[in-house]
Write a protein that holds these residues in place. Structure first.
Motif, mmCIF file in Angstrom:
data_model
loop_
_atom_site.group_PDB
_atom_site.id
_atom_site.type_symbol
_atom_site.label_atom_id
_atom_site.label_comp_id
_atom_site.label_asym_id
_atom_site.label_seq_id
_atom_site.Cartn_x
_atom_site.Cartn_y
_atom_site.Cartn_z
ATOM 1 N N TRP A 86 -18.578 -0.174 4.133
ATOM 2 C CA TRP A 86 -19.418 0.269 2.711
ATOM 3 C C TRP A 86 -20.470 -0.111 2.828
ATOM 4 O O TRP A 86 -21.870 0.483 2.672
ATOM 5 C CB TRP A 86 -18.502 0.318 1.558
ATOM 6 C CG TRP A 86 -19.390 0.937 0.022
ATOM 7 C CD1 TRP A 86 -20.218 1.697 0.174
ATOM 8 C CD2 TRP A 86 -17.911 0.728 -1.109
ATOM 9 N NE1 TRP A 86 -20.168 2.010 -1.374
ATOM 10 C CE2 TRP A 86 -18.937 1.466 -2.216
ATOM 11 C CE3 TRP A 86 -17.249 -0.495 -1.929
ATOM 12 C CZ2 TRP A 86 -18.728 1.388 -3.461
ATOM 13 C CZ3 TRP A 86 -17.087 -0.416 -2.769
ATOM 14 C CH2 TRP A 86 -18.016 1.201 -3.517
ATOM 15 N N ALA A 87 -21.235 -1.302 3.155
ATOM 16 C CA ALA A 87 -21.820 -1.594 2.807
ATOM 17 C C ALA A 87 -22.895 -1.539 4.214
ATOM 18 O O ALA A 87 -24.009 -1.805 3.705
ATOM 19 C CB ALA A 87 -21.736 -3.463 2.546
ATOM 20 N N ASN A 88 -22.588 -0.831 5.357
ATOM 21 C CA ASN A 88 -23.461 -0.391 6.071
ATOM 22 C C ASN A 88 -23.735 1.147 5.663
ATOM 23 O O ASN A 88 -24.571 1.655 6.842
ATOM 24 C CB ASN A 88 -22.907 -0.412 7.330
ATOM 25 C CG ASN A 88 -22.434 -1.750 8.126
ATOM 26 O OD1 ASN A 88 -23.930 -2.491 8.412
ATOM 27 N ND2 ASN A 88 -21.972 -3.335 8.126
ATOM 28 N N LEU A 89 -23.056 1.826 4.544
ATOM 29 C CA LEU A 89 -23.564 3.273 4.903
ATOM 30 C C LEU A 89 -24.093 3.419 3.553
ATOM 31 O O LEU A 89 -24.781 4.341 3.400
ATOM 32 C CB LEU A 89 -21.703 3.994 4.288
ATOM 33 C CG LEU A 89 -21.038 2.993 5.946
ATOM 34 C CD1 LEU A 89 -19.122 4.065 5.636
ATOM 35 C CD2 LEU A 89 -21.338 3.983 7.019
ATOM 36 N N HIS A 90 -24.369 2.601 1.990
ATOM 37 C CA HIS A 90 -25.128 2.573 1.405
ATOM 38 C C HIS A 90 -24.371 1.415 0.593
ATOM 39 O O HIS A 90 -24.008 0.891 -0.146
ATOM 40 C CB HIS A 90 -23.546 3.946 0.622
ATOM 41 C CG HIS A 90 -24.668 4.441 -1.136
ATOM 42 N ND1 HIS A 90 -24.650 4.282 -1.869
ATOM 43 C CD2 HIS A 90 -25.485 5.649 -0.667
ATOM 44 C CE1 HIS A 90 -25.195 5.297 -2.618
ATOM 45 N NE2 HIS A 90 -26.145 5.227 -1.969
ATOM 46 N N ALA A 91 -25.265 1.539 -0.151
ATOM 47 C CA ALA A 91 -26.739 0.078 -0.670
ATOM 48 C C ALA A 91 -25.833 -0.146 -2.248
ATOM 49 O O ALA A 91 -25.149 -0.387 -3.037
ATOM 50 C CB ALA A 91 -27.791 0.725 -1.701
ATOM 51 N N TYR A 151 -33.843 -4.111 -4.853
ATOM 52 C CA TYR A 151 -35.321 -3.606 -4.002
ATOM 53 C C TYR A 151 -35.598 -2.752 -4.095
ATOM 54 O O TYR A 151 -36.945 -2.281 -4.632
ATOM 55 C CB TYR A 151 -35.070 -4.385 -2.763
ATOM 56 C CG TYR A 151 -36.380 -4.220 -2.002
ATOM 57 C CD1 TYR A 151 -37.601 -4.728 -2.048
ATOM 58 C CD2 TYR A 151 -36.658 -3.082 -1.281
ATOM 59 C CE1 TYR A 151 -38.666 -4.722 -1.603
ATOM 60 C CE2 TYR A 151 -37.159 -2.631 -0.084
ATOM 61 C CZ TYR A 151 -38.081 -3.387 -0.222
ATOM 62 O OH TYR A 151 -39.397 -3.027 0.154
ATOM 63 N N ILE A 152 -34.632 -1.412 -4.280
ATOM 64 C CA ILE A 152 -34.957 -0.349 -4.285
ATOM 65 C C ILE A 152 -35.150 0.551 -6.093
ATOM 66 O O ILE A 152 -35.974 1.160 -6.210
ATOM 67 C CB ILE A 152 -33.711 0.922 -4.216
ATOM 68 C CG1 ILE A 152 -33.015 0.648 -2.216
ATOM 69 C CG2 ILE A 152 -33.470 1.969 -3.896
ATOM 70 C CD1 ILE A 152 -34.795 1.244 -1.379
ATOM 71 N N PHE A 204 -39.186 -6.433 -6.891
ATOM 72 C CA PHE A 204 -38.466 -7.129 -5.742
ATOM 73 C C PHE A 204 -39.187 -6.198 -4.693
ATOM 74 O O PHE A 204 -38.810 -6.667 -4.144
ATOM 75 C CB PHE A 204 -37.326 -6.262 -6.013
ATOM 76 C CG PHE A 204 -36.492 -7.092 -6.737
ATOM 77 C CD1 PHE A 204 -36.366 -9.027 -6.349
ATOM 78 C CD2 PHE A 204 -35.694 -7.110 -7.660
ATOM 79 C CE1 PHE A 204 -35.641 -9.056 -7.261
ATOM 80 C CE2 PHE A 204 -34.815 -7.810 -8.879
ATOM 81 C CZ PHE A 204 -34.202 -8.825 -8.289
ATOM 82 N N GLN A 205 -40.460 -5.123 -4.757
ATOM 83 C CA GLN A 205 -40.609 -5.167 -3.100
ATOM 84 C C GLN A 205 -42.445 -5.118 -2.818
ATOM 85 O O GLN A 205 -42.916 -4.896 -2.369
ATOM 86 C CB GLN A 205 -41.162 -3.204 -3.406
ATOM 87 C CG GLN A 205 -39.740 -2.469 -3.850
ATOM 88 C CD GLN A 205 -39.925 -1.150 -4.606
ATOM 89 O OE1 GLN A 205 -40.905 -0.680 -4.515
ATOM 90 N NE2 GLN A 205 -38.921 -0.104 -4.713
ATOM 91 N N GLY A 226 -27.946 -8.619 7.512
ATOM 92 C CA GLY A 226 -27.354 -9.938 7.056
ATOM 93 C C GLY A 226 -27.239 -10.053 5.168
ATOM 94 O O GLY A 226 -26.976 -9.039 4.438
ATOM 95 N N PHE A 227 -27.042 -11.298 4.683
ATOM 96 C CA PHE A 227 -26.710 -10.939 3.315
ATOM 97 C C PHE A 227 -28.099 -11.068 2.640
ATOM 98 O O PHE A 227 -27.851 -10.686 1.502
ATOM 99 C CB PHE A 227 -26.782 -12.873 2.861
ATOM 100 C CG PHE A 227 -24.542 -13.011 3.288
ATOM 101 C CD1 PHE A 227 -24.153 -12.648 2.798
ATOM 102 C CD2 PHE A 227 -25.006 -14.141 4.660
ATOM 103 C CE1 PHE A 227 -22.731 -13.134 3.240
ATOM 104 C CE2 PHE A 227 -23.767 -14.031 4.744
ATOM 105 C CZ PHE A 227 -22.319 -13.318 4.539
ATOM 106 N N ARG A 228 -29.028 -10.462 3.254
ATOM 107 C CA ARG A 228 -30.271 -9.654 2.136
ATOM 108 C C ARG A 228 -30.004 -8.513 1.443
ATOM 109 O O ARG A 228 -30.760 -8.213 0.676
ATOM 110 C CB ARG A 228 -31.463 -9.628 3.364
ATOM 111 C CG ARG A 228 -32.352 -11.265 3.188
ATOM 112 C CD ARG A 228 -33.079 -11.166 4.332
ATOM 113 N NE ARG A 228 -33.208 -10.336 5.194
ATOM 114 C CZ ARG A 228 -33.909 -9.233 6.157
ATOM 115 N NH1 ARG A 228 -34.712 -9.226 5.582
ATOM 116 N NH2 ARG A 228 -33.848 -8.765 7.472
ATOM 117 N N MET A 229 -28.477 -8.058 2.307
ATOM 118 C CA MET A 229 -28.345 -6.973 2.061
ATOM 119 C C MET A 229 -27.923 -6.901 0.012
ATOM 120 O O MET A 229 -27.541 -5.267 -0.177
ATOM 121 C CB MET A 229 -27.085 -6.526 2.502
ATOM 122 C CG MET A 229 -26.153 -5.398 2.551
ATOM 123 S SD MET A 229 -27.845 -3.350 2.038
ATOM 124 C CE MET A 229 -27.425 -3.035 3.841
#
Length: 173
Positions: free
Chosen positions: A98-103, A165-166, A171-172, A156-159
């Protein structure tokens, strides 16, 4: 990346078919859950009440994964609360996917945290199906493993901060 791979295999038609399959699977799980809580007619009414409320999100977009995983995570966590232990231990692997597919994976972490809190404060459980304090170590461990598995991605854990951020221009910078 998954949607790009599907597109390279079959074009836009393959993406539409995959999205329709994912939507159908999501609502099949939802209907199954509703049937476990309520009589058939009530479950059918609630199911058809939920459909138009979510139809705006039925686009061939990655947020369909969040809708699916959120319903699935709730189903698995609730099944564990009802004594079906086998439903719990694959959630960390799904969290990595899930973490690799969508925030929206943060919703899964929040939902798992709600179940940990529910077991931490057992007097809030009206159903009293099982001993929540006995389930607390299991749900806590699954929450911790899900948190760790979110780091299995290129960022990594920045995810974990990516959804913020979005959503927030602060955060940007």
């Amino acid at each position: 990346m998954l949607i790009a791979a599907i597109h390279s295999l079959g074009g836009l038609n393959a993406i539409v078919i995959f999205s329709a399959f994912l939507i159908a699977w999501t609502y099949q799980i939802l209907f199954k859950m509703l049937l476990s809580y309520t009589p058939y007619r009530v479950a059918l009414f609630l199911f058809f009440l939920a459909l138009p409320g979510c139809m705006i999100h039925w686009l061939a977009r990655p947020h369909l994964f969040t809708l699916f995983f959120l319903v699935y995570f709730y189903h698995a966590l609730d099944a564990f609360q009802r004594g079906k232990i086998r439903f719990l231990w694959h959630l960390p692997v799904l969290m990595a996917v899930w973490a690799n597919l969508h925030a929206g994976f943060l919703f899964g972490l929040m939902l798992t945290g709600v179940f940990v809190f529910r077991n931490l404060v057992p007097q809030w459980d009206e159903r009293k199906l099982l001993n929540p304090t006995a389930q607390l170590p299991h749900t806590s461990l699954v929450f911790l493993l899900c948190l760790i598995c979110t780091g299995i991605n290129p960022m990594g854990f920045r995810m974990l901060s990516y959804p913020f951020y979005i959503l927030n221009p602060i955060f940007q910078q």
